[in-house]
Design a protein around this motif. Structure first.
Motif, short mmCIF file in Angstrom:
data_model
loop_
_atom_site.label_atom_id
_atom_site.label_comp_id
_atom_site.label_asym_id
_atom_site.label_seq_id
_atom_site.Cartn_x
_atom_site.Cartn_y
_atom_site.Cartn_z
N GLU A 46 -73.13 -18.73 2.10
CA GLU A 46 -72.98 -19.08 0.69
C GLU A 46 -73.71 -19.93 -0.10
O GLU A 46 -73.36 -21.05 -0.56
CB GLU A 46 -71.44 -19.75 0.75
CG GLU A 46 -70.32 -18.69 1.35
CD GLU A 46 -69.73 -17.61 0.02
OE1 GLU A 46 -70.40 -17.67 -0.89
OE2 GLU A 46 -68.72 -16.99 0.44
N SER A 69 -73.14 -20.96 -3.92
CA SER A 69 -71.91 -21.36 -4.19
C SER A 69 -71.62 -22.50 -5.12
O SER A 69 -70.67 -22.73 -5.79
CB SER A 69 -70.87 -21.18 -2.97
OG SER A 69 -71.10 -22.09 -2.12
N SER A 102 -73.20 -21.68 -12.82
CA SER A 102 -73.42 -20.26 -12.96
C SER A 102 -74.85 -19.87 -13.65
O SER A 102 -75.50 -19.02 -13.45
CB SER A 102 -72.48 -19.57 -13.88
OG SER A 102 -72.14 -20.29 -15.02
N LYS A 148 -77.66 -20.02 -11.29
CA LYS A 148 -77.74 -19.09 -9.94
C LYS A 148 -78.65 -18.06 -9.98
O LYS A 148 -79.42 -17.75 -8.72
CB LYS A 148 -76.22 -18.50 -9.89
CG LYS A 148 -75.23 -19.42 -9.23
CD LYS A 148 -73.86 -18.75 -8.93
CE LYS A 148 -72.95 -19.57 -8.04
NZ LYS A 148 -71.79 -18.67 -7.88
N THR A 189 -72.24 -13.98 1.65
CA THR A 189 -71.61 -14.19 0.27
C THR A 189 -70.05 -13.45 0.11
O THR A 189 -69.90 -12.50 0.88
CB THR A 189 -72.63 -13.64 -0.59
OG1 THR A 189 -72.09 -13.71 -2.24
CG2 THR A 189 -72.95 -12.16 -0.65
N HIS A 190 -69.35 -13.86 -0.90
CA HIS A 190 -68.23 -12.95 -1.51
C HIS A 190 -68.35 -12.23 -2.51
O HIS A 190 -67.54 -11.61 -2.89
CB HIS A 190 -67.11 -13.98 -1.38
CG HIS A 190 -67.06 -15.04 -2.44
ND1 HIS A 190 -67.86 -16.15 -2.20
CD2 HIS A 190 -66.90 -15.03 -3.76
CE1 HIS A 190 -67.72 -16.98 -3.31
NE2 HIS A 190 -67.21 -16.19 -4.51
N ASP A 191 -69.68 -12.38 -2.99
CA ASP A 191 -69.89 -12.02 -4.47
C ASP A 191 -70.68 -10.51 -4.24
O ASP A 191 -72.00 -10.54 -3.72
CB ASP A 191 -70.82 -13.04 -5.26
CG ASP A 191 -71.35 -12.47 -6.60
OD1 ASP A 191 -71.09 -11.35 -6.89
OD2 ASP A 191 -71.01 -13.63 -7.66
N GLU A 207 -72.12 -8.74 -6.48
CA GLU A 207 -73.15 -8.42 -7.28
C GLU A 207 -74.43 -9.32 -6.71
O GLU A 207 -75.64 -8.82 -6.47
CB GLU A 207 -73.06 -8.92 -8.73
CG GLU A 207 -74.37 -8.88 -9.49
CD GLU A 207 -74.02 -9.44 -11.19
OE1 GLU A 207 -75.01 -9.70 -11.86
OE2 GLU A 207 -72.91 -9.20 -11.59
N GLU A 208 -74.18 -10.36 -6.16
CA GLU A 208 -75.15 -11.39 -5.46
C GLU A 208 -75.87 -10.49 -4.20
O GLU A 208 -76.83 -10.42 -4.16
CB GLU A 208 -74.45 -12.50 -4.99
CG GLU A 208 -75.32 -13.60 -4.32
CD GLU A 208 -74.81 -15.02 -4.17
OE1 GLU A 208 -74.93 -15.69 -5.24
OE2 GLU A 208 -74.37 -15.16 -3.25
#
Length: 365
Positions: free
Chosen positions: A177, A180, A184, A187, A209-211, A213-214
């Motif tokens: 992460e 994180s 924003s 990023k 990651t938990h995103d 889009e990332e």
């Protein structure tokens, strides 16, 4: 050694390796399992993103790769050489694997240069200084070598942590992460810089990651985990366009979900009819329609709808719609200007590319 300010050194790592997990399970002492038979590989020079919600086992898998934690069963291999398994367990310092922590973990009492050279204990003082300066140059921060972490922004601290990880020229770089903690607004730029550094250093990288889009922005491939199990692995387009199940589809986009039955090769939902010839008549199916899956018109279309609310988001508007046949609002994301400001009763037409049909399972409920 001096490095011209603003320049970037592009020297590569010693080698890039394949890191493989074979049937990894991990169980805590109380018997609760965090990983269930996970098998996957990061190929040499590849950026692999481990994606999933909190508690899916991403960080545990990373810690097992780094040697911070031991798996219960299974093997970890580096270029087909076992580094953790029934017959061997190499300590972290012998794995040629670098780790970037989520909180950067910089030492506040050490200069930036000394932070980066901290792990280069096998080198002489002059050699470690040279390698640390090369690593700082790669991240564009060599002019901060004699400064301390507190003078740096969050994005700059992240780049120092990255420099420290790549200074020993690891075969594999693990990042937990890494963005994180950033604002924003930062990023996007820091993520792009990091990806550029990874490409130039040519290390194999695994990024947690938990995103979604990332993961799509960074990963050559994505491994999506859920409850300690690998749900699907592949390129971003594969996971988005051909999700293996409803969970995968829902992780990459918001969905309107309808549970219906197939009749005459069609699944009829309140939002429109969907071709479903691959299922038998009478089969229970779950139809998932992305918010982007609607064309809207004030004059004509397949399904009538009434606007309950609309939110202006800049390029697009988010609509909540009342549609006959369901008590739940249907949500749509449409281009701004597609509807007049006073529109209330409209028509919907489905975009086939944004409609997915799955066999209904208990997990879909």
């Amino acid at each position: 050694m001096t490095v011209q300010e603003g320049s970037r050194v592009s020297a590569g790592v010693t080698f890039a390796a394949r890191l493989s997990f074979e049937d990894i399970t991990h169980t805590f002492g109380n018997g609760s399992a965090t990983l269930h038979g996970v098998s996957l590989s990061a190929e040499p020079g590849e950026v692999l993103c481990l994606l999933g919600p909190s508690g899916s086992g991403k960080t545990t898998l990373l810690r097992i790769a780094a040697g911070i934690e031991a798996q219960t069963t299974g093997r970890v291999l580096l270029n087909d050489r076992e580094i953790a398994g029934p017959s061997v367990f190499l300590p972290p310092e012998q794995r040629s694997i670098g780790l970037v922590f989520q909180d950067f973990a910089l030492f506040p009492h050490l200069t930036i240069l000394d932070n980066v050279r901290f792990g280069l204990t096998a080198l002489s003082r002059e050699e470690s200084r040279r390698e640390a300066m090369i690593a700082l140059s790669r991240v564009g921060l060599e002019h901060y070598a004699n400064s301390y972490p507190h003078v740096l922004s969050g994005g700059e601290q992240q780049r120092v942590a990255l420099a420290r990880a790549i200074a020993p020229r690891p075969a594999v770089l693990l990042m937990d992460e890494p963005f994180s903690g950033l604002d924003s607004r930062l990023k996007d730029s820091v993520r792009a810089e990091t990806l550029d550094i990874l490409r130039r250093s040519r290390a194999t990288a695994i990024v947690v990651t938990h995103d979604a889009e990332e993961a799509m922005r960074m990963g050559d491939r994505i491994a999506l985990l859920r409850d300690g199990r690998l749900m699907q692995m592949g390129g971003a387009e594969d996971l988005y366009q051909k999700p293996a199940n409803l969970f995968v589809a829902g992780f990459f986009s918001e969905l309107n979900i309808f549970d219906v039955r197939v009749k005459g090769g069609m699944a009829e939902t309140p939002a429109g009819r969907v071709p479903s010839a691959m299922f038998d008549d009478g089969a229970a199916v779950t139809v998932a329609i992305r918010l982007s899956g609607f064309d809207v018109s004030e004059k004509q279309g397949e399904t009538q709808a009434r606007i309950l609310s609309r939110r202006y988001l800049g390029v697009v508007e988010l609509l909540d719609l009342a549609v006959q046949g369901t008590d739940r609002p249907v949500r749509a994301r449409v281009r701004c200007g597609a509807l007049s400001s006073h529109a209330r009763d409209i028509f919907l037409s489905l975009r086939p590319s944004d409609v997915l049909v799955f066999e209904t399972r208990v997990e879909n409920a």
